[in-house]
Design a protein around this motif. Structure first.
Motif, PDB file in Angstrom:
ATOM      1  N   ALA B  38       0.834  -1.205   0.000  1.00  0.00           N
ATOM      2  CA  ALA B  38       0.000   0.000   0.000  1.00  0.00           C
ATOM      3  C   ALA B  38       0.868   1.254   0.000  1.00  0.00           C
ATOM      4  O   ALA B  38       2.001   1.240   0.455  1.00  0.00           O
ATOM      5  CB  ALA B  38      -0.908  -0.003   1.213  1.00  0.00           C
ATOM      6  N   LYS B  39       0.305   2.324  -0.525  1.00  0.00           N
ATOM      7  CA  LYS B  39       1.022   3.589  -0.444  1.00  0.00           C
ATOM      8  C   LYS B  39       0.744   4.199   0.926  1.00  0.00           C
ATOM      9  O   LYS B  39       1.659   4.589   1.620  1.00  0.00           O
ATOM     10  CB  LYS B  39       0.567   4.525  -1.559  1.00  0.00           C
ATOM     11  CG  LYS B  39       1.151   4.162  -2.905  1.00  0.00           C
ATOM     12  CD  LYS B  39       0.123   4.076  -4.017  1.00  0.00           C
ATOM     13  CE  LYS B  39      -0.874   2.952  -3.826  1.00  0.00           C
ATOM     14  NZ  LYS B  39      -0.259   1.595  -3.890  1.00  0.00           N
ATOM     15  N   SER B  40      -0.519   4.225   1.305  1.00  0.00           N
ATOM     16  CA  SER B  40      -0.868   4.613   2.669  1.00  0.00           C
ATOM     17  C   SER B  40      -1.158   3.331   3.431  1.00  0.00           C
ATOM     18  O   SER B  40      -1.547   2.327   2.846  1.00  0.00           O
ATOM     19  CB  SER B  40      -2.092   5.526   2.683  1.00  0.00           C
ATOM     20  OG  SER B  40      -3.267   4.781   2.485  1.00  0.00           O
ATOM     21  N   CYS B  41      -0.977   3.368   4.702  1.00  0.00           N
ATOM     22  CA  CYS B  41      -0.928   2.129   5.452  1.00  0.00           C
ATOM     23  C   CYS B  41      -1.515   2.346   6.831  1.00  0.00           C
ATOM     24  O   CYS B  41      -0.857   2.872   7.706  1.00  0.00           O
ATOM     25  CB  CYS B  41       0.512   1.665   5.577  1.00  0.00           C
ATOM     26  SG  CYS B  41       1.690   3.043   5.647  1.00  0.00           S
ATOM     27  N   GLN B  71       7.317   1.854  11.948  1.00  0.00           N
ATOM     28  CA  GLN B  71       7.158   3.069  12.743  1.00  0.00           C
ATOM     29  C   GLN B  71       5.802   3.671  12.421  1.00  0.00           C
ATOM     30  O   GLN B  71       5.326   3.540  11.288  1.00  0.00           O
ATOM     31  CB  GLN B  71       8.284   4.056  12.451  1.00  0.00           C
ATOM     32  CG  GLN B  71       8.357   4.478  11.014  1.00  0.00           C
ATOM     33  CD  GLN B  71       9.714   5.063  10.637  1.00  0.00           C
ATOM     34  OE1 GLN B  71       9.969   5.393   9.506  1.00  0.00           O
ATOM     35  NE2 GLN B  71      10.591   5.192  11.621  1.00  0.00           N
ATOM     36  N   THR B  73       3.212   7.046  12.550  1.00  0.00           N
ATOM     37  CA  THR B  73       3.044   8.481  12.787  1.00  0.00           C
ATOM     38  C   THR B  73       1.558   8.792  12.780  1.00  0.00           C
ATOM     39  O   THR B  73       0.814   8.301  11.936  1.00  0.00           O
ATOM     40  CB  THR B  73       3.754   9.305  11.702  1.00  0.00           C
ATOM     41  OG1 THR B  73       3.315   8.866  10.428  1.00  0.00           O
ATOM     42  CG2 THR B  73       5.243   9.157  11.803  1.00  0.00           C
ATOM     43  N   CYS B  80      -0.534   6.204  10.663  1.00  0.00           N
ATOM     44  CA  CYS B  80       0.083   5.710   9.433  1.00  0.00           C
ATOM     45  C   CYS B  80       1.312   4.893   9.796  1.00  0.00           C
ATOM     46  O   CYS B  80       2.275   5.420  10.357  1.00  0.00           O
ATOM     47  CB  CYS B  80       0.471   6.883   8.542  1.00  0.00           C
ATOM     48  SG  CYS B  80       1.355   6.370   7.069  1.00  0.00           S
ATOM     49  N   TYR B  81       1.280   3.616   9.511  1.00  0.00           N
ATOM     50  CA  TYR B  81       2.413   2.739   9.789  1.00  0.00           C
ATOM     51  C   TYR B  81       3.254   2.519   8.544  1.00  0.00           C
ATOM     52  O   TYR B  81       2.711   2.255   7.471  1.00  0.00           O
ATOM     53  CB  TYR B  81       1.923   1.391  10.313  1.00  0.00           C
ATOM     54  CG  TYR B  81       1.589   1.445  11.766  1.00  0.00           C
ATOM     55  CD1 TYR B  81       2.593   1.570  12.717  1.00  0.00           C
ATOM     56  CD2 TYR B  81       0.271   1.387  12.205  1.00  0.00           C
ATOM     57  CE1 TYR B  81       2.299   1.637  14.059  1.00  0.00           C
ATOM     58  CE2 TYR B  81      -0.039   1.459  13.551  1.00  0.00           C
ATOM     59  CZ  TYR B  81       0.987   1.575  14.475  1.00  0.00           C
ATOM     60  OH  TYR B  81       0.687   1.643  15.796  1.00  0.00           O
ATOM     61  N   CYS B  82       4.559   2.620   8.720  1.00  0.00           N
ATOM     62  CA  CYS B  82       5.497   2.398   7.611  1.00  0.00           C
ATOM     63  C   CYS B  82       6.653   1.532   8.075  1.00  0.00           C
ATOM     64  O   CYS B  82       6.917   1.415   9.264  1.00  0.00           O
ATOM     65  CB  CYS B  82       6.055   3.733   7.116  1.00  0.00           C
ATOM     66  SG  CYS B  82       4.802   4.814   6.438  1.00  0.00           S
ATOM     67  N   ILE B  83       7.360   0.990   7.099  1.00  0.00           N
ATOM     68  CA  ILE B  83       8.592   0.251   7.373  1.00  0.00           C
ATOM     69  C   ILE B  83       9.636   1.214   7.932  1.00  0.00           C
ATOM     70  O   ILE B  83       9.748   2.336   7.481  1.00  0.00           O
ATOM     71  CB  ILE B  83       9.128  -0.383   6.069  1.00  0.00           C
ATOM     72  CG1 ILE B  83       8.095  -1.326   5.440  1.00  0.00           C
ATOM     73  CG2 ILE B  83      10.453  -1.090   6.304  1.00  0.00           C
ATOM     74  CD1 ILE B  83       7.765  -2.525   6.251  1.00  0.00           C
ATOM     75  N   ASN B  84      10.399   0.754   8.898  1.00  0.00           N
ATOM     76  CA  ASN B  84      11.542   1.520   9.389  1.00  0.00           C
ATOM     77  C   ASN B  84      12.752   1.145   8.526  1.00  0.00           C
ATOM     78  O   ASN B  84      13.269   0.028   8.637  1.00  0.00           O
ATOM     79  CB  ASN B  84      11.803   1.184  10.855  1.00  0.00           C
ATOM     80  CG  ASN B  84      12.969   1.972  11.420  1.00  0.00           C
ATOM     81  OD1 ASN B  84      13.922   2.289  10.725  1.00  0.00           O
ATOM     82  ND2 ASN B  84      12.883   2.283  12.699  1.00  0.00           N
TER      83      ASN B  84
END
Lengths: 109, 109
Positions: B38-41, B71, B73, B80-84
DNA sequence: AAATACAATCGTAATATTGCGATATATATG
DNA sequence: CATATATATCGCAATATTACGATTGTATTT
């Protein structure tokens, strides 16, 4: 509960998770490193190297064997444990594909 | 007992085992794949995609966050969760080195 | 301020893992 | 066959994990 719902995931997700789980313990990482480093690879040696009881090592070896990450062949009184090349290759491929899917640029936060 | 003896292993062995453990669950593999795809998560989306309760997903996300694999935010009401990227890079390196140490020719059994 | 929406945390039940002493099993050797 | 050696298995206690309903927290709307 306390039971993983494997049925809602794909075969690949379950298999990869299983392989990672088998490796996800410092003792088993250490065992695998020892097996790789040594030319001959025997349970008894591991007990001396690592600071764990024989029963504990044997149990960790069993788990690695169940996951087919290692294979053991009886050699007289001893058992020679080695890496299972097939599984090793599979893991490298699967995990590589999984990790490679992420490109740092994609980050949104 | 039931407590891993982390003190008898190296920092690296413990760290690698910890990272693998955080990933060693099909739900968390699936979550990471979703985040990557996904682009947004967002947590809510994951609840719909996977067949697990909101509390369960949130717990899995927490574990991935504790391991610093992802991580989050805050983005309004959502998170919004993203890969660190740092950890991802570290894992690729550490695991790569670990896996690469084995050469198929070394097998003795 | 009240209502809404989303995510985190709490509490709990079921199950799994970790570690080890004790015991069993299997293969050599005297 | 008795004994020694190496590994596996059993049984148990301590702790961890998985899952979820219920609740709480937090920010956005109305």
């Amino acid at each position: 509960m306390g039971l993983t719902k494997t049925e809602i995931f794909t075969e690949e997700q379950n298999r990869l998770a299983g392989l990672l789980k088998a490796m996800a313990h410092p003792a088993r990482i250490a065992i695998l490193q020892q097996i790789i480093a040594a030319k001959s690879c025997i349970c008894g040696d591991l007990v001396e190297e690592l600071g764990l009881a024989q029963a504990t090592i044997s149990q960790h070896l069993k788990e690695l064997k169940n996951a087919e990450i290692i294979q053991g062949t009886i050699e007289g009184v001893r058992v020679c444990y080695c890496i299972n090349p097939e599984t090793w290759k599979l893991l490298e491929k699967q995990f590589g594909a999984f990790m490679g899917a992420y490109k740092a640029e994609t980050n949104c936060c």
